[in-house]
Design an enzyme around this catalytic site. Structure first.
Site, PDB file in Angstrom:
ATOM      1  N   ASP A 165       5.591 -12.252   4.829  1.00 54.73           N
ATOM      2  CA  ASP A 165       6.671 -11.814   3.940  1.00 54.73           C
ATOM      3  C   ASP A 165       6.760 -10.300   4.097  1.00 54.73           C
ATOM      4  O   ASP A 165       6.533  -9.536   3.178  1.00 54.73           O
ATOM      5  CB  ASP A 165       6.406 -12.219   2.474  1.00 54.73           C
ATOM      6  CG  ASP A 165       5.110 -11.634   1.914  1.00 54.73           C
ATOM      7  OD1 ASP A 165       5.056 -11.397   0.686  1.00 54.73           O
ATOM      8  OD2 ASP A 165       4.155 -11.389   2.685  1.00 54.73           O
TER       9      ASP A 165
ATOM     10  N   VAL B 252       0.076 -15.183   5.393  1.00 55.37           N
ATOM     11  CA  VAL B 252      -0.326 -13.975   4.650  1.00 55.37           C
ATOM     12  C   VAL B 252       0.785 -13.639   3.646  1.00 55.37           C
ATOM     13  O   VAL B 252       1.161 -12.473   3.460  1.00 55.37           O
ATOM     14  CB  VAL B 252      -0.609 -12.802   5.609  1.00 55.37           C
ATOM     15  CG1 VAL B 252      -1.840 -13.069   6.453  1.00 55.37           C
ATOM     16  CG2 VAL B 252       0.599 -12.516   6.515  1.00 55.37           C
TER      17      VAL B 252
ATOM     18  N   HIS C 244      -4.682  -6.013   3.259  1.00 52.71           N
ATOM     19  CA  HIS C 244      -5.001  -7.413   2.972  1.00 52.71           C
ATOM     20  C   HIS C 244      -4.757  -8.338   4.182  1.00 52.71           C
ATOM     21  O   HIS C 244      -5.638  -9.057   4.628  1.00 52.71           O
ATOM     22  CB  HIS C 244      -4.101  -7.919   1.830  1.00 52.71           C
ATOM     23  CG  HIS C 244      -4.126  -7.119   0.580  1.00 52.71           C
ATOM     24  ND1 HIS C 244      -5.142  -7.196  -0.373  1.00 52.71           N
ATOM     25  CD2 HIS C 244      -3.245  -6.213   0.099  1.00 52.71           C
ATOM     26  CE1 HIS C 244      -4.854  -6.385  -1.388  1.00 52.71           C
ATOM     27  NE2 HIS C 244      -3.726  -5.778  -1.121  1.00 52.71           N
TER      28      HIS C 244
HETATM   29  O1  RIB Z   1      -1.923  -9.596  -2.779  1.00 56.17           O
HETATM   30  C1  RIB Z   1      -1.747  -9.115  -1.464  1.00 56.17           C
HETATM   31  C2  RIB Z   1      -0.688  -9.889  -0.752  1.00 56.17           C
HETATM   32  O2  RIB Z   1       0.541  -9.703  -1.437  1.00 56.17           O
HETATM   33  C3  RIB Z   1      -0.436  -9.382   0.687  1.00 56.17           C
HETATM   34  O3  RIB Z   1      -0.053 -10.478   1.489  1.00 56.17           O
HETATM   35  C4  RIB Z   1       0.710  -8.423   0.534  1.00 56.17           C
HETATM   36  O4  RIB Z   1       1.546  -8.391   1.706  1.00 56.17           O
HETATM   37  C5  RIB Z   1       1.474  -9.033  -0.603  1.00 56.17           C
HETATM   38  O5  RIB Z   1       2.337  -9.988  -0.060  1.00 56.17           O
HETATM   39 CA    CA Z   2       1.988 -10.421   2.825  1.00 56.99          CA
END
Ligand code: RIB
Ligand code: CA
Length: 308
Positions: free
Chosen positions: A10, A123, A238
């Site tokens: 995303d 992700v 992350h």
């Molecule tokens: O909490 C972190 C996640 O939320 C990561 O994937 C960041 O890109 C957001 O989408």
């Molecule tokens: Ca993300």
């Protein structure tokens, strides 16, 4: 053997860096990138994904997917990722488009054609993955494992109880965690160990290429947002952690755990309820990430960026 992977994003700041790592590392065979709404609305997350791939010369196909969660009302994470989803970064006009096929249809087709050797690396909110599993249950036969960035054993980052990717579509997460597909959960306890230090940021800046300049801008934006909102000393990358685990699982220590998703509206909606001590006696359904080998993680990240 290279690991066949599909990255589900995303695209926001850390998704962009995860794409760059996944496309660069020779141990991964990045088949495609699927996109969902999340950090920003789908139109923006798709455009961001195309822009990052165009700038980096990444030619894998990009598929647009779910524009909204399965049940809950849509939300975005604009207070971290900004109105564009990539903060203040401006890209040259992109010369390519997303594929015509919907990401969910593509995921089903790719999984049905795979003979159990396909790794999915979501992700982002799990809307695309869940819809593929719902629409075609045989999808899971082609999946070797799902390595997902999401959830937390303890506190959340979007609510006190829930991490963003799960909170943005808890019903989708419940479907994925109850699917029976082998899951590695890269949650906040792990990803908060991956905060970019000024030294690493400077190492990236010194590479001096257009990709390094992009990442330097992303880290600056992302770092400022995390400093202001959560008082962090550096931005946690992350999503990069999930790709790093796919490259080399020895980088991250995990432990088997039963993980359930709270889908009852209320203070804990979207929480990953992790049975850390095995209190329920229920069969574990995920390997949950605990410790990051930072000594080896950061060179992996920087060297991948240097390869562009
Ligand atoms: O909490 C972190 C996640 O939320 C990561 O994937 C960041 O890109 C957001 O989408
Ligand atoms: Ca993300």
């Amino acid at each position: 053997m290279r690991r066949k992977v599909i990255l589900d994003v995303d695209t926001g700041h850390d998704d962009a860096m995860a794409i760059l790592l996944a496309a660069a590392h020779q141990s991964l065979d990045l088949q495609a990138i699927t996109v969902t709404a999340g950090n920003q609305v789908l139109e923006k997350t798709v455009a961001n994904t195309i822009d990052v791939c165009s700038l980096a010369g990444i030619s894998v196909p990009i598929y647009a997917g779910m524009a909204r969660p399965l049940v809950r009302e849509p939300l975005v994470s604009d207070f971290i990722h900004g109105d564009s989803g990539l903060g203040s970064v401006v890209f040259p006009p992109a010369a390519r488009k997303a594929e015509a096929e919907h990401a969910v249809d593509f995921l089903i087709r790719a999984c049905l054609e795979a003979d159990g050797d396909l790794t999915l690396i979501p992700v982002a909110p799990l809307s695309n993955i869940a819809m593929a599993l719902l629409r075609e249950p045989n999808t899971k036969r082609g999946i070797k494992e799902i390595i997902l960035m999401g959830g937390s054993i303890g506190v959340g980052n979007f609510t006190p109880a829930a991490e963003f990717n799960i909170y943005a579509d808890p019903e989708a997460a419940k479907i994925v965690f109850e699917s029976g597909v082998p899951i590695t959960m890269i949650g906040l306890e792990l990803t908060h160990q991956a905060m970019v230090s000024p030294e690493v940021a400077e190492e990236v800046r010194m590479i001096g290429t257009p990709v390094a300049h992009l990442v330097t801008q992303l880290l600056s934006d992302y770092g400022e947002a995390y400093r202001q909102l959560m008082g962090f000393s550096g931005p946690p990358v992350h999503d990069v952690c999930a790709v790093a685990y796919a490259i080399d699982p020895s980088l991250i220590e995990t432990t088997p755990m039963r993980v359930d998703i709270e889908t009852t509206p209320g203070l804990c909606y979207g929480r990953t309820v992790c049975d850390f001590y095995g209190i329920t006696g229920r069969e574990p359904n995920a390997d949950v990430a605990l410790t990051l080998d930072q000594r080896r993680f950061w060179p992996l990240f920087v060297e991948a960026l240097r390869s562009y």
